[in-house]
Design a protein around this motif. Structure first.
Motif, PDB file in Angstrom:
ATOM      1  N   SER A 125       1.080  -1.427  -0.097  1.00  0.00           N
ATOM      2  CA  SER A 125       0.097   0.150   0.182  1.00  0.00           C
ATOM      3  C   SER A 125       0.783   1.251  -0.036  1.00  0.00           C
ATOM      4  N   HIS A 129       0.763   3.759  -3.098  1.00  0.00           N
ATOM      5  CA  HIS A 129       0.478   5.109  -2.735  1.00  0.00           C
ATOM      6  C   HIS A 129       1.554   6.132  -3.364  1.00  0.00           C
ATOM      7  N   GLU A 132       1.397   6.834  -7.085  1.00  0.00           N
ATOM      8  CA  GLU A 132       0.312   7.548  -7.614  1.00  0.00           C
ATOM      9  C   GLU A 132       0.918   9.166  -7.963  1.00  0.00           C
TER      10      GLU A 132
END
Length: 132
Positions: A125, A129, A132
């Protein structure tokens, strides 16, 4: 001494710090009560911040990222991150103490892996993240 603040485009007279704050004093007691009830216990917050500090180091994050797919020995991890085996062992000791990784010995070789699924999800995760 004069402090100059950068004004926000399209918001004459507003600085970034002012834009992040409420423009009126308004407390919503119901929302505050719910948010307070959902706060984790202090001991949990301490453990979580310790974990995030461990994972937040670039070298340790590279090691953990390498361990996402499979267990690796110290020699392999050192080759992946480009550090000495001694330096990698030191980082792995910290991660083991923080319950982020575990290991098994096969003869004289120590193989490390992520401790559990929670750690795997955290690393995936975090990297997702950041991409992005």
């Amino acid at each position: 001494m004069t402090v100059l603040h950068r004004q926000l485009p399209g918001r004459p007279g507003k600085t970034p710090a002012q834009d992040d704050a409420c423009e009126v004093k308004c407390v919503h007691p119901g929302a505050v009560e719910v948010a307070r009830a959902l706060q984790p216990q202090d001991s949990c917050v301490e453990r979580a911040t310790t974990l995030l500090k461990l994972v937040g180091d670039p070298t340790r994050l590279r090691l953990l990222s390498a361990l996402k797919a499979r267990e690796l020995c110290v020699c392999d991890l050192a080759a992946v991150v480009g550090l000495s085996e001694s330096a990698v062992s030191h980082q792995l000791r910290l991660l083991r103490a923080g319950r982020v990784v575990t290991f098994r010995k096969q003869g004289r070789v120590a193989y490390y892996r992520l401790l559990d699924h929670h750690v795997t999800v955290l690393i995936e995760s975090t990297l997702e993240h950041a991409a992005e």
